[in-house]
Design a protein around this motif. Structure first.
Motif, PDB file in Angstrom:
ATOM      1  N   ASP A 213      53.306  31.551  42.541  1.00 50.10           N
ATOM      2  CA  ASP A 213      52.596  31.095  43.735  1.00 50.10           C
ATOM      3  C   ASP A 213      52.814  29.587  43.867  1.00 50.10           C
ATOM      4  OD1 ASP A 213      50.703  30.793  45.748  1.00 50.10           O
ATOM      5  OD2 ASP A 213      48.978  31.190  44.458  1.00 50.10           O
ATOM      6  N   LYS A 215      50.439  26.677  45.096  1.00 48.40           N
ATOM      7  CA  LYS A 215      49.033  26.553  45.519  1.00 48.40           C
ATOM      8  C   LYS A 215      48.739  25.321  46.363  1.00 48.40           C
ATOM      9  CE  LYS A 215      46.296  29.426  42.486  1.00 48.40           C
ATOM     10  NZ  LYS A 215      46.938  29.816  41.220  1.00 48.40           N
ATOM     11  N   GLY A 227      44.775  28.636  49.346  1.00 54.60           N
ATOM     12  CA  GLY A 227      44.807  30.006  48.841  1.00 54.60           C
ATOM     13  C   GLY A 227      46.192  30.406  48.350  1.00 54.60           C
ATOM     14  N   TYR A 270      45.088  40.733  37.148  1.00 51.47           N
ATOM     15  CA  TYR A 270      46.014  39.647  37.495  1.00 51.47           C
ATOM     16  C   TYR A 270      45.841  38.559  36.454  1.00 51.47           C
ATOM     17  CZ  TYR A 270      46.983  35.468  40.596  1.00 51.47           C
ATOM     18  OH  TYR A 270      47.385  34.283  41.162  1.00 51.47           O
ATOM     19  N   ASN A 286      42.251  37.398  37.529  1.00 50.29           N
ATOM     20  CA  ASN A 286      41.675  37.887  38.776  1.00 50.29           C
ATOM     21  C   ASN A 286      41.593  39.403  38.685  1.00 50.29           C
ATOM     22  OD1 ASN A 286      41.452  35.309  39.994  1.00 50.29           O
ATOM     23  ND2 ASN A 286      43.631  35.367  40.477  1.00 50.29           N
ATOM     24  N   ARG A 288      42.054  41.657  41.036  1.00 50.25           N
ATOM     25  CA  ARG A 288      42.626  42.284  42.246  1.00 50.25           C
ATOM     26  C   ARG A 288      44.036  41.731  42.438  1.00 50.25           C
ATOM     27  NH1 ARG A 288      43.476  37.231  44.244  1.00 50.25           N
ATOM     28  NH2 ARG A 288      41.867  35.866  43.457  1.00 50.25           N
ATOM     29  N   GLY A 290      46.966  39.546  43.893  1.00 50.28           N
ATOM     30  CA  GLY A 290      46.979  38.154  44.340  1.00 50.28           C
ATOM     31  C   GLY A 290      47.571  38.026  45.725  1.00 50.28           C
ATOM     32  N   ASP A 291      47.220  36.933  46.359  1.00 45.95           N
ATOM     33  CA  ASP A 291      47.705  36.630  47.696  1.00 45.95           C
ATOM     34  C   ASP A 291      48.212  35.199  47.661  1.00 45.95           C
ATOM     35  OD1 ASP A 291      47.888  36.001  50.423  1.00 45.95           O
ATOM     36  OD2 ASP A 291      46.291  37.391  50.944  1.00 45.95           O
ATOM     37  N   PRO A 292      49.465  34.902  47.905  1.00 46.86           N
ATOM     38  CA  PRO A 292      50.487  35.709  48.558  1.00 46.86           C
ATOM     39  C   PRO A 292      51.462  36.430  47.631  1.00 46.86           C
ATOM     40  CG  PRO A 292      51.239  33.444  48.489  1.00 46.86           C
ATOM     41  CD  PRO A 292      49.919  33.488  47.759  1.00 46.86           C
ATOM     42  N   GLU A 293      51.205  36.526  46.325  1.00 48.98           N
ATOM     43  CA  GLU A 293      52.202  37.171  45.458  1.00 48.98           C
ATOM     44  C   GLU A 293      52.459  38.630  45.854  1.00 48.98           C
ATOM     45  OE1 GLU A 293      49.598  35.349  44.470  1.00 48.98           O
ATOM     46  OE2 GLU A 293      49.844  34.578  42.434  1.00 48.98           O
TER      47      GLU A 293
HETATM   48  N1  GLY Z   1      47.537  33.592  44.489  1.00 44.24           N
HETATM   49  C1  GLY Z   1      46.273  33.216  44.009  1.00 44.24           C
HETATM   50  C2  GLY Z   1      45.249  34.241  44.124  1.00 44.24           C
HETATM   51  O1  GLY Z   1      45.463  35.294  44.669  1.00 44.24           O
HETATM   52  O2  GLY Z   1      44.157  33.999  43.632  1.00 44.24           O
END
Ligand code: GLY
Ligand code: AMP
Length: 423
Positions: A213, A215, A227, A270, A286, A288, A290-293
């Motif tokens: 990512d 950041k 994010g 994650y 995490n 759940r 990840g966003d944007p991975e």
């Molecule tokens: N890419 C960071 C997150 O989803 O927390």
């Protein structure tokens, strides 16, 4: 199979777009979704993401076979528990297991018990004690709010006054509310970062392709944290052997330790890691995707995502395999002017069709909504993710930027150095 995905971001659009390709899937719901999810699923407005009873009742009423919970807040709030109590299949951990993201102090305790390598840290509720301990940790200093702080809970600084201010802001000024009642001081870790996701049913732990990512908002990792402004996969510095090492030393022991505590983990774990010269160290967990991975990992997945998430929810993951497109992926996030600070919404987004028509491109909507005339308008800070697959990272990168240039909305900005080789 009927699948519902809870959430409205780029991650959820990527999940739904990938599930839509599965021969197992015949109906998809996005709760609530965005302008992009409406192309592949039925958007369901009016049920809040943390309304556990409302979500479970929706699944019952529509005879949904599996619900995937995208964001962390509903998981930490116990939405998956409500599904399990009603006997409804769900992909996402219970509140007890989601605490691995919901409390950084808890995550540290689990890692210590499981022998998982991570940065040395100490937690504090008393500001004077935390300030007195600063010299044991930095410079540079890492100050973290214990709880969920929407990506704003971490301060990394070389400035003693700024570290002290971060401690006081959390413990005295209560800027993070309850999430910052406890803070952690942490050893600073140096090295490239990697996001390694694993799908698990609480026993089998199946890692996905690693991603990185970006950041910070600005090129060269400058400016405030966001994010996530882009991602790429695979990683030149994380080969299959290293993923296997991370599975064995990080992911599996963590899932096993949670299980020992009666918190069986089913869903996605994650691991955010720093690759230090001494080996990978966990920065955070995490609970759940990840966003944007996710937006760069899922287009590379050639095995069936619906089969995988179903097996995790049903506890039949052993024997499952995931396979990958050898091509590289790059995701560039297009953000609203002003993001991660305040920004306008409601601006028309143009050029989507032209961008989507280019070879190897997947467009994932995040902060978008359809207006009454069916036009796509901005509705959030991160508006769109443009993912490209290419022969290698350089090729994917060139394709992603060629497509990104075709998308326009007032004030749009994006990083120019996603997946660029380090200077
Ligand atoms: N890419 C960071 C997150 O989803 O927390
Ligand atoms: P987190 O929300 O814990 O992932 O932290 C956000 C970002 O802060 C991470 O992606 C890192 O870039 C940085 N960070 C967090 N913890 C540390 C640490 N111990 N050392 C250096 N940087 C860190």
């Amino acid at each position: 199979m009927r699948i519902a995905v809870v959430g409205s971001g780029g991650r959820e659009h990527a999940l739904l777009a990938t599930l839509a390709q599965s021969p197992e899937v015949d109906r998809l719901f996005a709760v609530p979704g965005n302008a992009g999810t409406a192309e592949v699923a039925e958007n369901v407005p009016g049920v809040g993401a943390t309304d556990a009873a409302g979500l479970a009742s929706f699944a019952e009423a529509k005879r949904v076979d599996l619900t995937i919970i995208g964001p962390e807040q509903p998981l930490v709030a116990g939405v998956a528990d409500e599904f399990l109590d009603r006997g409804l299949p769900v992909f996402g951990p219970t509140a007890a297991a989601a605490r691995i993201e919901g409390s950084k102090a808890f995550a540290k305790e689990v890692m210590a018990a499981a022998g998982v390598p991570t940065a040395r840290s100490e937690s504090f509720t008393d500001p004077a004690a935390a300030i007195a301990a600063l010299d044991d940790f930095g410079p540079p200093w890492v100050v973290k709010a214990d709880g969920l702080a929407a990506g704003k809970g971490v301060t990394v600084t070389g400035d003693h006054a700024a570290a002290r201010a971060a401690v006081e802001a959390a413990l005295v000024g209560k800027v993070h509310g309850e999430a910052g009642q406890t803070i952690l001081l942490e050893e600073f870790l140096e090295g490239p970062e990697a996001s390694v996701f694993a799908v698990t049913d609480g026993r089998t732990v199946l890692p996905l392709a690693p991603a990185r990512d970006h950041k910070r908002v600005g090129d060269g990792d400058t400016g405030p944290n966001t994010g996530g402004m882009g991602a790429f996969s695979p990683l030149p510095d994380v080969d299959d052997d290293l993923v296997e090492e991370i599975r064995r030393t990080v992911l599996e022991p963590t899932v096993a330790e949670l299980g020992r505590r009666g918190a069986r983990y089913q869903g996605l774990l994650y691991a955010g890691l720093t690759l230090t010269p001494a080996g990978p160290r966990v920065l955070e967990f995490n609970c759940r995707f990840g966003d944007p991975e996710t937006q760069v990992i899922l287009p590379r997945m050639t095995s069936d995502l619906a089969d995988l998430v179903w097996a995790a929810a049903e506890g039949t993951l052993s024997g499952c395999k995931v396979s990958w497109d050898p091509r590289a992926g790059v995701t560039v996030v297009l953000a609203a002017g002003g993001y991660p600070g305040s920004y306008r919404t409601g601006l028309e987004v143009e050029g989507l069709q032209a961008a989507a028509a280019r070879p190897g491109i997947h467009l994932f909507h995040a902060g978008t909504a359809l207006d009454p005339d069916g036009r796509v308008r901005t509705a959030g800070g991160r508006v769109l993710g443009v993912t490209a697959l290419g022969d290698d990272l350089a090729d994917a990168r060139a394709r992603a930027y060629q497509a990104a240039e075709l998308v326009q909305f007032g004030g749009a900005h994006y990083r120019r150095d996603i997946a660029a080789p380090p200077p």
